[in-house]
Design an enzyme around this catalytic site. Sequence first.
Site, PDB file in Angstrom:
ATOM      1  N   PHE A  15       0.821  -1.208   0.000  1.00  0.00           N
ATOM      2  CA  PHE A  15       0.000   0.000   0.000  1.00  0.00           C
ATOM      3  C   PHE A  15       0.866   1.275   0.000  1.00  0.00           C
ATOM      4  O   PHE A  15       0.897   2.022  -0.998  1.00  0.00           O
ATOM      5  CB  PHE A  15      -0.931  -0.086   1.213  1.00  0.00           C
ATOM      6  CG  PHE A  15      -1.549   1.201   1.633  1.00  0.00           C
ATOM      7  CD1 PHE A  15      -2.268   1.971   0.737  1.00  0.00           C
ATOM      8  CD2 PHE A  15      -1.422   1.643   2.948  1.00  0.00           C
ATOM      9  CE1 PHE A  15      -2.843   3.170   1.138  1.00  0.00           C
ATOM     10  CE2 PHE A  15      -1.997   2.828   3.357  1.00  0.00           C
ATOM     11  CZ  PHE A  15      -2.698   3.595   2.448  1.00  0.00           C
ATOM     12  N   ILE A  16       1.616   1.501   1.051  1.00  0.00           N
ATOM     13  CA  ILE A  16       2.435   2.722   1.111  1.00  0.00           C
ATOM     14  C   ILE A  16       3.528   2.660   0.050  1.00  0.00           C
ATOM     15  O   ILE A  16       3.803   3.635  -0.657  1.00  0.00           O
ATOM     16  CB  ILE A  16       3.059   2.907   2.517  1.00  0.00           C
ATOM     17  CG1 ILE A  16       1.962   3.082   3.575  1.00  0.00           C
ATOM     18  CG2 ILE A  16       4.006   4.113   2.536  1.00  0.00           C
ATOM     19  CD1 ILE A  16       2.471   3.174   5.016  1.00  0.00           C
ATOM     20  N   LEU A  80      10.255  -1.014   3.620  1.00  0.00           N
ATOM     21  CA  LEU A  80       8.858  -1.055   4.055  1.00  0.00           C
ATOM     22  C   LEU A  80       8.359  -2.493   4.206  1.00  0.00           C
ATOM     23  O   LEU A  80       7.297  -2.722   4.786  1.00  0.00           O
ATOM     24  CB  LEU A  80       7.962  -0.337   3.034  1.00  0.00           C
ATOM     25  CG  LEU A  80       8.282   1.130   2.742  1.00  0.00           C
ATOM     26  CD1 LEU A  80       7.473   1.637   1.554  1.00  0.00           C
ATOM     27  CD2 LEU A  80       7.994   1.997   3.963  1.00  0.00           C
ATOM     28  N   THR A  99      10.132 -12.393   9.981  1.00  0.00           N
ATOM     29  CA  THR A  99      10.223 -11.457   8.843  1.00  0.00           C
ATOM     30  C   THR A  99      10.578 -10.066   9.349  1.00  0.00           C
ATOM     31  O   THR A  99      11.423  -9.375   8.772  1.00  0.00           O
ATOM     32  CB  THR A  99       8.874 -11.380   8.094  1.00  0.00           C
ATOM     33  OG1 THR A  99       8.553 -12.674   7.614  1.00  0.00           O
ATOM     34  CG2 THR A  99       8.914 -10.399   6.942  1.00  0.00           C
ATOM     35  N   ALA A 121      10.787   1.599   8.002  1.00  0.00           N
ATOM     36  CA  ALA A 121       9.418   1.832   8.476  1.00  0.00           C
ATOM     37  C   ALA A 121       9.202   1.168   9.826  1.00  0.00           C
ATOM     38  O   ALA A 121       9.393  -0.034   9.977  1.00  0.00           O
ATOM     39  CB  ALA A 121       8.413   1.268   7.471  1.00  0.00           C
ATOM     40  N   TYR A 153       4.624  -7.981  17.607  1.00  0.00           N
ATOM     41  CA  TYR A 153       4.805  -7.096  16.439  1.00  0.00           C
ATOM     42  C   TYR A 153       5.477  -5.803  16.884  1.00  0.00           C
ATOM     43  O   TYR A 153       6.453  -5.342  16.274  1.00  0.00           O
ATOM     44  CB  TYR A 153       3.435  -6.816  15.802  1.00  0.00           C
ATOM     45  CG  TYR A 153       3.449  -5.787  14.692  1.00  0.00           C
ATOM     46  CD1 TYR A 153       3.980  -6.090  13.445  1.00  0.00           C
ATOM     47  CD2 TYR A 153       2.922  -4.511  14.891  1.00  0.00           C
ATOM     48  CE1 TYR A 153       3.985  -5.148  12.422  1.00  0.00           C
ATOM     49  CE2 TYR A 153       2.914  -3.571  13.878  1.00  0.00           C
ATOM     50  CZ  TYR A 153       3.454  -3.889  12.637  1.00  0.00           C
ATOM     51  OH  TYR A 153       3.453  -2.955  11.626  1.00  0.00           O
ATOM     52  N   LYS A 157       9.332  -4.502  15.786  1.00  0.00           N
ATOM     53  CA  LYS A 157       9.624  -3.189  15.206  1.00  0.00           C
ATOM     54  C   LYS A 157      10.576  -2.399  16.108  1.00  0.00           C
ATOM     55  O   LYS A 157      11.416  -1.632  15.626  1.00  0.00           O
ATOM     56  CB  LYS A 157       8.324  -2.409  14.975  1.00  0.00           C
ATOM     57  CG  LYS A 157       7.483  -2.963  13.807  1.00  0.00           C
ATOM     58  CD  LYS A 157       8.117  -2.614  12.464  1.00  0.00           C
ATOM     59  CE  LYS A 157       7.205  -2.924  11.302  1.00  0.00           C
ATOM     60  NZ  LYS A 157       7.747  -2.486  10.011  1.00  0.00           N
TER      61      LYS A 157
HETATM   62  P1  NAD Z   1       1.481  -3.635   3.023  1.00  0.00           P
HETATM   63  O1  NAD Z   1       1.119  -4.971   3.584  1.00  0.00           O
HETATM   64  O2  NAD Z   1       0.636  -3.111   1.950  1.00  0.00           O
HETATM   65  O3  NAD Z   1       3.012  -3.603   2.575  1.00  0.00           O
HETATM   66  C1  NAD Z   1       3.994  -4.481   3.085  1.00  0.00           C
HETATM   67  C2  NAD Z   1       4.656  -5.109   1.877  1.00  0.00           C
HETATM   68  O4  NAD Z   1       5.747  -5.940   2.309  1.00  0.00           O
HETATM   69  C3  NAD Z   1       3.714  -6.005   1.075  1.00  0.00           C
HETATM   70  O5  NAD Z   1       3.758  -5.647  -0.288  1.00  0.00           O
HETATM   71  C4  NAD Z   1       4.256  -7.413   1.307  1.00  0.00           C
HETATM   72  O6  NAD Z   1       3.996  -8.292   0.224  1.00  0.00           O
HETATM   73  C5  NAD Z   1       5.726  -7.116   1.498  1.00  0.00           C
HETATM   74  N1  NAD Z   1       6.453  -8.159   2.231  1.00  0.00           N
HETATM   75  C6  NAD Z   1       6.093  -8.824   3.349  1.00  0.00           C
HETATM   76  N2  NAD Z   1       7.048  -9.695   3.702  1.00  0.00           N
HETATM   77  C7  NAD Z   1       8.050  -9.568   2.800  1.00  0.00           C
HETATM   78  C8  NAD Z   1       9.306 -10.198   2.634  1.00  0.00           C
HETATM   79  N3  NAD Z   1       9.742 -11.139   3.491  1.00  0.00           N
HETATM   80  N4  NAD Z   1      10.084  -9.813   1.596  1.00  0.00           N
HETATM   81  C9  NAD Z   1       9.671  -8.872   0.712  1.00  0.00           C
HETATM   82  N5  NAD Z   1       8.469  -8.251   0.811  1.00  0.00           N
HETATM   83  C10 NAD Z   1       7.684  -8.593   1.853  1.00  0.00           C
HETATM   84  O7  NAD Z   1       1.494  -2.627   4.263  1.00  0.00           O
HETATM   85  P2  NAD Z   1       1.757  -1.068   4.310  1.00  0.00           P
HETATM   86  O8  NAD Z   1       0.624  -0.496   5.058  1.00  0.00           O
HETATM   87  O9  NAD Z   1       2.101  -0.517   2.998  1.00  0.00           O
HETATM   88  O10 NAD Z   1       3.032  -1.038   5.293  1.00  0.00           O
HETATM   89  C11 NAD Z   1       4.333  -0.652   4.852  1.00  0.00           C
HETATM   90  C12 NAD Z   1       5.208  -0.482   6.085  1.00  0.00           C
HETATM   91  O11 NAD Z   1       4.675   0.554   6.907  1.00  0.00           O
HETATM   92  C13 NAD Z   1       5.325  -1.715   6.958  1.00  0.00           C
HETATM   93  O12 NAD Z   1       6.652  -1.847   7.417  1.00  0.00           O
HETATM   94  C14 NAD Z   1       4.395  -1.425   8.115  1.00  0.00           C
HETATM   95  O13 NAD Z   1       4.816  -2.062   9.312  1.00  0.00           O
HETATM   96  C15 NAD Z   1       4.491   0.080   8.224  1.00  0.00           C
HETATM   97  N6  NAD Z   1       3.287   0.689   8.810  1.00  0.00           N
HETATM   98  C16 NAD Z   1       2.151   0.919   8.069  1.00  0.00           C
HETATM   99  C17 NAD Z   1       1.061   1.529   8.677  1.00  0.00           C
HETATM  100  C18 NAD Z   1      -0.215   1.854   7.930  1.00  0.00           C
HETATM  101  O14 NAD Z   1      -1.092   2.497   8.505  1.00  0.00           O
HETATM  102  N7  NAD Z   1      -0.389   1.464   6.681  1.00  0.00           N
HETATM  103  C19 NAD Z   1       1.098   1.881  10.036  1.00  0.00           C
HETATM  104  C20 NAD Z   1       2.257   1.598  10.741  1.00  0.00           C
HETATM  105  C21 NAD Z   1       3.350   1.024  10.132  1.00  0.00           C
END
Ligand code: NAD
Length: 358
Positions: A15-16, A80, A99, A121, A153, A157
Amino acid sequence: MDRSSKYLVTGGAGFIGSHLVDALLDGGHSVVVLDDLTTGRQENLAQAQANPYFRFLRGSVMDASLVDELLQECDTVIHLAAAVGVKLIVEQPLRSFVTNTKGTETVIEHAQRYDRRIVIASTSEIYGKNSSGPLSETSDRILGSPSVARWSYSTAKAVDEIMAGLYHQERGLRSTVVRFFNTVGPRQSPAYGMVIPRFARQAVRGEALTIHAEGCQRRCFLHVADAVSALLLLLEHPGAVGETFNIGADDEISIRELADRVITQAASASPMEYLSYADAYGPGFEDMERRVPDTTKLRALTGWQPRFNLADILTDAIADAHAEWRSDEPVRVSSALEQRPPSACGAAPAVEADLAGR
Ligand code: NAD
């Protein structure tokens, strides 16, 4: 930012990540995405795929030789990739923990080996159950037992943050940690428990909006475009190296009020239903009453200001939900749903299952 930079975005199909990739390509940069597509989707990169300066690699951040190869060729890495979303973390706690620790360690180690700039992130989950007013980067972490998946979790982090900080202090790694608070917008999957895409999907389908507990828990929501603009500003600023920043919105809304807003904005006739945390996530699930970021540090260093409000966010989420709706999908109604009139939101703390923005 140097216009000829080459960026590695781990988790870039997510997503991000996918929004960041589009912004970097728009800025004239080359981008490589490493993603294993566990929660990411290749459709998120449809726009990027058309750009000759873009490359997608399906693989894991746990694959040290692949990470090594990619770090050699890129100047900057934005890490991310993570196991995210309350559902995934509760259902696959071991895989998620490994992971989120080992994967990050692998990326950090190789960034240090090749002296690459790295942004990592993290999450507002770092603060655990601390429900006090705006949380600054130095606010206390208040956690429950490590046997509860949610706190593992948060702990994973925190380990990432500590590693980034120690590699910076002891080995000169040019690292920045960003703690995302609830971030929402187009391409966010409702499949992993994120509240706004879930409400939007339920509203457009005429299904009941499922509210966890009493719905009195309060949250703030930032549009993903504003999160990406904060990331870009931090990447450009030398003062961000070795530092940690909150990224989030600071106007609060209760989950029940949010459900009301979604129903109104979607012109939906959906009712609201209430589901206990135990029914949603199993016994022992813990949550916090409020989670508000203090973003003074980010604003003071970079001049960042969010441009989108909640109405904009809901417009996007509802449009996404309409686009995604397949009329032949079966409508699922949980037998655990409890249809009861809610009591008024009062002083008694309530909780919300909206882990890491989900
Ligand atoms: P998301 O699930 O859309 O993105 C995470 C991505 O990581 C996915 O595309 C997934 O396929 C990939 N992934 C997972 N394991 C992997 C691996 N072993 N190797 C390669 N790719 C892998 O989530 P997001 O919301 O886009 O989150 C992005 C980052 O931001 C994350 O680190 C998350 O912890 C952090 N975050 C997001 C939010 C939010 O509100 N969206 C809030 C707090 C933290």
